[in-house]
Motif scaffolding. Structure first.
Motif, PDB file in Angstrom:
ATOM      1  N   UNK A  25      11.597  55.331  60.107  1.00  0.00           N
ATOM      2  CA  UNK A  25      12.906  55.126  59.941  1.00  0.00           C
ATOM      3  C   UNK A  25      13.923  55.087  61.126  1.00  0.00           C
ATOM      4  N   UNK A  26      13.697  56.251  61.795  1.00  0.00           N
ATOM      5  CA  UNK A  26      14.449  56.521  63.017  1.00  0.00           C
ATOM      6  C   UNK A  26      13.895  55.641  64.039  1.00  0.00           C
ATOM      7  N   UNK A  27      12.736  55.116  64.303  1.00  0.00           N
ATOM      8  CA  UNK A  27      12.241  54.152  65.030  1.00  0.00           C
ATOM      9  C   UNK A  27      12.647  52.652  64.934  1.00  0.00           C
ATOM     10  N   UNK A  28      12.753  52.259  63.620  1.00  0.00           N
ATOM     11  CA  UNK A  28      13.489  51.173  63.311  1.00  0.00           C
ATOM     12  C   UNK A  28      14.968  51.102  63.576  1.00  0.00           C
ATOM     13  N   UNK A  29      15.657  52.074  63.423  1.00  0.00           N
ATOM     14  CA  UNK A  29      17.078  52.105  63.752  1.00  0.00           C
ATOM     15  C   UNK A  29      17.301  52.023  65.283  1.00  0.00           C
ATOM     16  N   UNK A  30      16.212  52.818  65.910  1.00  0.00           N
ATOM     17  CA  UNK A  30      16.637  52.650  67.505  1.00  0.00           C
ATOM     18  C   UNK A  30      16.136  51.253  68.011  1.00  0.00           C
ATOM     19  N   UNK A  31      15.045  50.625  67.353  1.00  0.00           N
ATOM     20  CA  UNK A  31      14.543  49.380  67.954  1.00  0.00           C
ATOM     21  C   UNK A  31      15.494  48.415  67.600  1.00  0.00           C
ATOM     22  N   UNK A  32      16.011  48.392  66.464  1.00  0.00           N
ATOM     23  CA  UNK A  32      17.169  47.292  65.919  1.00  0.00           C
ATOM     24  C   UNK A  32      18.248  47.446  66.916  1.00  0.00           C
ATOM     25  N   UNK A  33      19.105  48.655  67.051  1.00  0.00           N
ATOM     26  CA  UNK A  33      20.058  48.795  67.793  1.00  0.00           C
ATOM     27  C   UNK A  33      19.966  48.475  69.482  1.00  0.00           C
ATOM     28  N   UNK A  57      24.425  41.103  62.712  1.00  0.00           N
ATOM     29  CA  UNK A  57      23.653  42.256  62.936  1.00  0.00           C
ATOM     30  C   UNK A  57      24.496  43.524  62.343  1.00  0.00           C
ATOM     31  N   UNK A  58      26.014  43.467  62.426  1.00  0.00           N
ATOM     32  CA  UNK A  58      26.735  44.321  61.860  1.00  0.00           C
ATOM     33  C   UNK A  58      26.664  44.628  60.526  1.00  0.00           C
ATOM     34  N   UNK A  59      26.383  43.854  59.794  1.00  0.00           N
ATOM     35  CA  UNK A  59      26.082  44.012  58.132  1.00  0.00           C
ATOM     36  C   UNK A  59      24.703  44.086  57.992  1.00  0.00           C
ATOM     37  N   UNK A  60      23.730  43.433  58.828  1.00  0.00           N
ATOM     38  CA  UNK A  60      22.212  43.476  58.333  1.00  0.00           C
ATOM     39  C   UNK A  60      21.708  44.705  58.456  1.00  0.00           C
ATOM     40  N   UNK A  61      22.068  45.413  59.578  1.00  0.00           N
ATOM     41  CA  UNK A  61      21.459  46.783  60.011  1.00  0.00           C
ATOM     42  C   UNK A  61      21.761  47.690  58.974  1.00  0.00           C
ATOM     43  N   UNK A 267      26.739  49.110  63.733  1.00  0.00           N
ATOM     44  CA  UNK A 267      25.518  49.230  62.874  1.00  0.00           C
ATOM     45  C   UNK A 267      24.849  50.201  63.306  1.00  0.00           C
ATOM     46  N   UNK A 268      24.677  50.911  64.389  1.00  0.00           N
ATOM     47  CA  UNK A 268      24.071  52.242  64.812  1.00  0.00           C
ATOM     48  C   UNK A 268      24.808  53.454  64.089  1.00  0.00           C
ATOM     49  N   UNK A 269      26.166  53.407  63.919  1.00  0.00           N
ATOM     50  CA  UNK A 269      26.584  54.595  63.204  1.00  0.00           C
ATOM     51  C   UNK A 269      26.328  54.704  61.925  1.00  0.00           C
ATOM     52  N   UNK A 270      26.651  53.382  61.216  1.00  0.00           N
ATOM     53  CA  UNK A 270      26.383  53.356  59.701  1.00  0.00           C
ATOM     54  C   UNK A 270      25.071  53.477  59.428  1.00  0.00           C
ATOM     55  N   UNK A 271      23.976  53.213  60.079  1.00  0.00           N
ATOM     56  CA  UNK A 271      22.506  53.458  59.978  1.00  0.00           C
ATOM     57  C   UNK A 271      22.251  54.655  60.002  1.00  0.00           C
ATOM     58  N   UNK A 272      22.805  55.581  61.119  1.00  0.00           N
ATOM     59  CA  UNK A 272      22.617  56.943  61.280  1.00  0.00           C
ATOM     60  C   UNK A 272      23.364  57.713  60.060  1.00  0.00           C
ATOM     61  N   UNK A 273      24.366  57.374  59.407  1.00  0.00           N
ATOM     62  CA  UNK A 273      25.025  57.738  58.253  1.00  0.00           C
ATOM     63  C   UNK A 273      23.915  57.758  57.185  1.00  0.00           C
ATOM     64  N   UNK A 274      23.189  56.498  56.898  1.00  0.00           N
ATOM     65  CA  UNK A 274      22.403  56.422  55.946  1.00  0.00           C
ATOM     66  C   UNK A 274      21.113  57.223  56.095  1.00  0.00           C
TER      67      UNK A 274
END
Length: 357
Positions: A25-33, A57-61, A267-274
């Motif tokens: 999941x972390x790899x997906x977050x880093x790749x997306x952002x 991207x701000x809501x898809x991420x 998107x990076x912030x909210x994905x890290x919160x999730x």
């Protein structure tokens, strides 16, 4: 003995699977952002195309990782503690906190989708207020409740009072600074309705709520197994505050345009919160956490006041010198009837009283 050994084996296997899933999941977050940041920096298309990609991207991420927050939803009706998929004990707070954080992320995604619809389909800026503001503003109560429900060790009354005063010091300093640079100018703007001004002011004030969440995360004496989750949540909320502050300040001065590098912070912030919510749900607590420690280790029973680091004690006072400098600057440059100066003086006086307490 054999049963205990088999139980430990299941816990170890579950922990290994959870760690593997977290890395994916972390790899997906880093790749997306990372791809989004590269798109913003390289700008392969026109400014309009870049803005559309960033808005989407701000809501898809955040939506991609939103299931991480709702994985334990079906077990919320049970009382007491239960087990996660990897066999670790989970408290009521650990089940509710990710869900509330997920609702907050979903509220932001809804607001961003409405914002994108106005900019992309209608080719105009959203009115103030609009449905986008409903989504953006409704996220903050859920984020705050999710942070408050995260499990933590009991702390003495003196520690709770200290944390409360530290929170009031930081929030007073932030509101004072925000009043002079953001809130006051918004109130003094002409041509806007009272409701529009109230909605515009609510955004920076809501960021103060997020800063309060950061303070709670930094000062609470949580179990060591929850520290990775707390760090992810703190980093994610910090990025959200930075992006919100940049948007508010640039919008106030009519210089904001979608497609800057700071937009990636949303998107990076909210994905890290999730991701932090997911880690908090999987983290073992109580007796389970103790059993997973290395042999010979015993739980520490030191007081939170003793464990508190020096930098955590000084953290609430970082903004106090800035407010003092602002008070002196306003005193030297403002006129006697300036409402901005009056707000700074009031905030400075309250800050002095809280520091003395």
């Amino acid at each position: 003995m054999r049963t205990a050994t088999r139980h430990e084996g299941r816990l170890i296997r579950g922990s290994a699977e959870a760690r593997s899933l977290l890395w994916r999941i972390a790899s997906l977050i880093l790749l997306f952002n990372g791809l989004l940041a590269a798109w913003v920096l390289l700008k392969p298309g026109s400014d309009a195309v870049v803005a559309i990609v960033v808005n989407v991207a701000e809501f898809v991420g955040p939506l991609l990782v939103l299931p991480l927050c709702f994985g334990g939803l079906r077990r919320l009706w049970r009382r007491g503690t239960s087990r996660t998929d990897n066999g670790t004990a989970v408290t009521i707070g650990q089940r509710w906190a990710p869900v509330l954080l997920g609702i907050g992320i979903l509220s932001f995604a809804f607001g961003q989708m409405v914002f994108t619809y106005y900019e992309w389909v209608l080719q105009e800026a959203p009115p103030l207020p609009s449905l986008a503001d409903v989504g953006f503003l409704s996220q903050y109560p859920f984020l705050l409740l999710g942070i408050l429900l995260l499990p933590a060790r009991p702390i003495p009354a003196a520690s709770r009072a200290r944390i409360a005063l530290d929170g009031l010091i930081i929030m007073t300093a932030l509101v004072t600074l925000s009043w002079y640079f953001v809130l006051g100018p918004l109130v003094q703007q002409e041509g806007e309705t009272t409701l529009a001004k109230a909605v515009a002011i609510a955004q920076p004030l809501a960021d103060v709520v997020l800063v309060a969440c950061l303070l709670i995360l930094a000062s609470r004496p949580s179990e060591h197994t929850l520290r990775p989750a707390l760090r992810l949540l703190a980093l994610g909320l910090t990025l959200v505050v930075v992006a919100d502050s940049n948007f508010t300040y640039r919008t106030l001065h009519d210089t904001y345009a979608t497609g800057t590098l700071l937009d990636v912070a949303w998107p990076l912030g909210y994905m890290l919160v999730a991701l932090g919510a997911f880690v908090a749900r999987l983290a073992p607590t109580g007796e389970t956490a103790t059993s997973l420690d290395e042999p010979g280790n015993t739980p520490r029973a030191a007081s939170p006041l003793v464990e508190q680091r020096v930098w955590r004690s000084l953290l609430p006072y970082v903004l106090v010198p800035l407010v003092g400098i602002l008070v002196v600057y306003v005193w030297r440059t403002s006129t006697g009837s300036d409402s901005l100066a009056a707000g700074v003086y009031v905030g400075g006086a309250l800050l002095i009283g809280l520091v003395l307490l």
